[in-house]
Design a protein around this motif. Structure first.
Motif, PDB file in Angstrom:
ATOM      1  N   GLU A  13       0.816  -1.217   0.000  1.00 57.98           N
ATOM      2  CA  GLU A  13       0.000   0.000   0.000  1.00 57.98           C
ATOM      3  C   GLU A  13       0.848   1.266   0.000  1.00 57.98           C
ATOM      4  OE1 GLU A  13      -4.008   1.833   2.019  1.00 57.98           O
ATOM      5  OE2 GLU A  13      -3.100   0.042   2.885  1.00 57.98           O
ATOM      6  N   SER A  14       1.938   1.271   0.772  1.00 58.05           N
ATOM      7  CA  SER A  14       2.794   2.463   0.798  1.00 58.05           C
ATOM      8  C   SER A  14       3.473   2.675  -0.553  1.00 58.05           C
ATOM      9  CB  SER A  14       3.833   2.353   1.918  1.00 58.05           C
ATOM     10  OG  SER A  14       4.670   1.226   1.737  1.00 58.05           O
ATOM     11  N   LYS A  15       3.899   1.593  -1.180  1.00 57.92           N
ATOM     12  CA  LYS A  15       4.514   1.699  -2.507  1.00 57.92           C
ATOM     13  C   LYS A  15       3.485   2.151  -3.537  1.00 57.92           C
ATOM     14  CE  LYS A  15       8.192   0.722  -3.612  1.00 57.92           C
ATOM     15  NZ  LYS A  15       9.437   1.478  -3.909  1.00 57.92           N
ATOM     16  N   PHE A  16       2.268   1.616  -3.448  1.00 53.51           N
ATOM     17  CA  PHE A  16       1.204   1.994  -4.378  1.00 53.51           C
ATOM     18  C   PHE A  16       0.890   3.489  -4.245  1.00 53.51           C
ATOM     19  CE2 PHE A  16      -3.114   2.618  -5.804  1.00 53.51           C
ATOM     20  CZ  PHE A  16      -3.236   1.812  -6.917  1.00 53.51           C
ATOM     21  N   THR A  17       0.809   3.963  -3.008  1.00 51.28           N
ATOM     22  CA  THR A  17       0.488   5.378  -2.772  1.00 51.28           C
ATOM     23  C   THR A  17       1.549   6.296  -3.360  1.00 51.28           C
ATOM     24  OG1 THR A  17      -0.712   4.823  -0.741  1.00 51.28           O
ATOM     25  CG2 THR A  17       0.033   7.102  -0.986  1.00 51.28           C
ATOM     26  N   PRO A  66      12.568  -3.991 -13.446  1.00 51.21           N
ATOM     27  CA  PRO A  66      11.433  -3.161 -13.042  1.00 51.21           C
ATOM     28  C   PRO A  66      11.875  -1.854 -12.410  1.00 51.21           C
ATOM     29  CG  PRO A  66      11.735  -4.986 -11.523  1.00 51.21           C
ATOM     30  CD  PRO A  66      12.648  -5.240 -12.677  1.00 51.21           C
ATOM     31  N   PRO A  67      11.176  -0.760 -12.651  1.00 49.55           N
ATOM     32  CA  PRO A  67      11.548   0.529 -12.070  1.00 49.55           C
ATOM     33  C   PRO A  67      11.453   0.510 -10.543  1.00 49.55           C
ATOM     34  CG  PRO A  67       9.405   0.660 -13.133  1.00 49.55           C
ATOM     35  CD  PRO A  67       9.980  -0.659 -13.509  1.00 49.55           C
ATOM     36  N   THR A  68      12.346   1.235  -9.920  1.00 46.84           N
ATOM     37  CA  THR A  68      12.382   1.310  -8.460  1.00 46.84           C
ATOM     38  C   THR A  68      11.047   1.765  -7.895  1.00 46.84           C
ATOM     39  OG1 THR A  68      14.741   1.828  -8.555  1.00 46.84           O
ATOM     40  CG2 THR A  68      13.588   2.346  -6.505  1.00 46.84           C
ATOM     41  N   GLU A  69      10.370   2.659  -8.609  1.00 44.52           N
ATOM     42  CA  GLU A  69       9.107   3.200  -8.123  1.00 44.52           C
ATOM     43  C   GLU A  69       8.021   2.130  -7.997  1.00 44.52           C
ATOM     44  OE1 GLU A  69      11.452   6.326 -10.180  1.00 44.52           O
ATOM     45  OE2 GLU A  69      10.786   4.301 -10.700  1.00 44.52           O
ATOM     46  N   LEU A  70       8.148   1.018  -8.741  1.00 47.04           N
ATOM     47  CA  LEU A  70       7.146  -0.040  -8.715  1.00 47.04           C
ATOM     48  C   LEU A  70       7.618  -1.285  -7.968  1.00 47.04           C
ATOM     49  CD1 LEU A  70       5.826   0.116 -12.408  1.00 47.04           C
ATOM     50  CD2 LEU A  70       4.908   1.269 -10.383  1.00 47.04           C
ATOM     51  N   PHE A  71       8.918  -1.399  -7.755  1.00 53.12           N
ATOM     52  CA  PHE A  71       9.482  -2.586  -7.105  1.00 53.12           C
ATOM     53  C   PHE A  71       9.120  -2.593  -5.622  1.00 53.12           C
ATOM     54  CE2 PHE A  71      12.810  -4.886  -4.849  1.00 53.12           C
ATOM     55  CZ  PHE A  71      12.919  -6.054  -5.586  1.00 53.12           C
ATOM     56  N   VAL A  72       8.610  -3.730  -5.134  1.00 53.91           N
ATOM     57  CA  VAL A  72       8.181  -3.825  -3.736  1.00 53.91           C
ATOM     58  C   VAL A  72       9.235  -4.531  -2.883  1.00 53.91           C
ATOM     59  CG1 VAL A  72       6.408  -4.700  -2.155  1.00 53.91           C
ATOM     60  CG2 VAL A  72       5.752  -3.828  -4.420  1.00 53.91           C
ATOM     61  N   THR A  73       9.590  -5.766  -3.240  1.00 53.34           N
ATOM     62  CA  THR A  73      10.561  -6.519  -2.448  1.00 53.34           C
ATOM     63  C   THR A  73      10.964  -7.787  -3.171  1.00 53.34           C
ATOM     64  OG1 THR A  73      10.987  -7.543  -0.273  1.00 53.34           O
ATOM     65  CG2 THR A  73       8.795  -7.847  -1.190  1.00 53.34           C
ATOM     66  N   ASP A  74      12.130  -8.311  -2.817  1.00 56.74           N
ATOM     67  CA  ASP A  74      12.524  -9.644  -3.269  1.00 56.74           C
ATOM     68  C   ASP A  74      11.791 -10.697  -2.441  1.00 56.74           C
ATOM     69  OD1 ASP A  74      14.396  -9.108  -5.342  1.00 56.74           O
ATOM     70  OD2 ASP A  74      15.926  -8.614  -3.859  1.00 56.74           O
ATOM     71  N   VAL A  75      11.591 -11.889  -3.033  1.00 59.52           N
ATOM     72  CA  VAL A  75      10.908 -12.999  -2.367  1.00 59.52           C
ATOM     73  C   VAL A  75      11.656 -14.294  -2.630  1.00 59.52           C
ATOM     74  CG1 VAL A  75       8.799 -14.362  -2.320  1.00 59.52           C
ATOM     75  CG2 VAL A  75       8.638 -11.891  -2.496  1.00 59.52           C
ATOM     76  N   PRO A  76      12.124 -14.973  -1.558  1.00 62.29           N
ATOM     77  CA  PRO A  76      12.256 -14.430  -0.212  1.00 62.29           C
ATOM     78  C   PRO A  76      13.350 -13.365  -0.181  1.00 62.29           C
ATOM     79  CG  PRO A  76      13.292 -16.581  -0.343  1.00 62.29           C
ATOM     80  CD  PRO A  76      12.646 -16.348  -1.675  1.00 62.29           C
ATOM     81  N   THR A  77      13.516 -12.707   0.936  1.00 58.95           N
ATOM     82  CA  THR A  77      14.488 -11.614   0.993  1.00 58.95           C
ATOM     83  C   THR A  77      15.921 -12.125   0.944  1.00 58.95           C
ATOM     84  OG1 THR A  77      14.259 -11.644   3.407  1.00 58.95           O
ATOM     85  CG2 THR A  77      12.960 -10.018   2.188  1.00 58.95           C
TER      86      THR A  77
END
Length: 332
Positions: A13-17, A66-77
């Motif tokens: 949600e924070s990334k989407f906002t 993917p652009p940094t603005e849309l990237f959320v996280t690696d899975v798993p970290t």
């Protein structure tokens, strides 16, 4: 499970906002309505007329870098096999995607790490509130609504798929299959008698392991393939298997998963042409894996009006895109 430092809903949600504020993504909220098949199954068509103006000038892999603005996280970290990224053109808030780090093919068989990561996202999302749920879906093959060859699965928050009173009486279709369908006593495969197309599902009676997810996925895919083989043998010239060189699967299908279960629908058409009373074309309605969410999206006002004014059209669409139920396709 995922090794995240923050709750997954908060991360997305924070990334989407922030991405919406910077216009890194283009959010097109939809107008919802509820229509029902002749058998009473509710569906929620979404009117997203603004999408018809979006055209890409060339095919690119949105998951390669993917652009940094849309990237959320690696899975798993740690030692990631996948990553999470926002959909650049969402029509539902917080729509995000699980993509493979390596450029694996969308038309190949799903692997254990794909399925484990998918279930982990579903489980992690609702870890703090069981009412906070995700719907995951996957499109594979020319008739499935798939748009990108780089392997990815997509997630929609169920709360975002509702729109207050507009969606009253509607629920995620895979939930309806699992709760109102009939489970075969010997195979445990679940099917809903009122759906006009072949579909196959399993309930999760406990948290599945990676090996169990693979077994269920393979069993459901096998039955989907049998349904398509049966249709081809009884309807010559109407459908052909895909070329299956280099690991490509020979059929199109949609898969969906929630924390309650997994389902697969074999596909024979990407969509269905809506026509006026005089036989002229209105527009081609395409369906992807959101079919198992009980939703479909239309891009033109006349398509939207036709669906709402002539609900029988929904039956025609569902019968056209899947494999019609017969004795062979429903035999478990």
């Amino acid at each position: 499970m995922l090794g995240l430092s923050e709750a997954l809903p908060h991360l997305v949600e924070s990334k989407f906002t922030s991405a919406r504020a910077s216009q890194a993504l283009l959010f097109s909220p939809t107008e919802l309505s509820i229509i029902r098949t002749s058998a009473g199954i509710p569906a929620s068509p979404s009117n997203a007329t603004s999408l018809c103006h979006r055209q890409l000038t060339k095919k690119v892999d949105p998951f390669e870098n993917p652009p940094t603005e849309l990237f959320v996280t690696d899975v798993p970290t740690v030692n990631p096999s996948h990553f999470l990224v926002l959909n650049k053109f969402p029509v539902i808030k917080n729509h995000f995607i699980l993509a493979t780090k390596a450029n694996k093919q969308q038309t190949h068989v799903l692997e254990e790490d794909d399925l484990k990561a998918t279930y982990a996202c579903l489980k992690t999302w609702q870890a703090r509130d069981d009412r906070c749920r995700l719907f995951a879906f996957f499109n594979s093959g020319d008739h499935s609504g798939a748009s990108q060859p780089h392997r990815h699965l997509q997630f929609l928050p169920v709360v975002s798929m509702h729109e207050g009173e507009q969606s009253a009486g509607w629920d995620v279709l895979i939930d309806s299959i699992l709760t109102s369908g009939t489970e075969d006593a010997s195979t445990k495969v679940v099917q809903h008698a009122k759906l006009p197309f072949a579909h196959f599902a399993y309930k999760f009676t406990s948290e599945p392991s990676g090996a169990q997810l693979v077994q269920m996925y393979n069993d459901l895919y096998r039955q989907a393939k049998q349904a398509i083989d049966g249709f081809i043998s009884t309807h010559p010239g109407q459908l052909s298997l895909h070329e299956s060189a280099e690991g490509d699967l020979p059929i199109s299908y949609n898969m969906a998963m929630t924390t309650k279960g997994i389902a697969i629908v074999p596909r024979r058409n990407e969509g269905h042409m809506l026509r006026r009373d005089d036989g002229t074309d209105i527009g081609f309605v395409q369906l992807n894996g959101t079919l198992l969410g009980g939703t479909l999206m239309v891009k033109f006002q006349e398509e939207w009006d036709t669906l709402r004014q002539h609900p029988k059209t929904l039956d025609d669409i569902l019968e056209a895109i899947g494999i019609p139920k017969t004795t062979e396709t429903t035999k478990l």
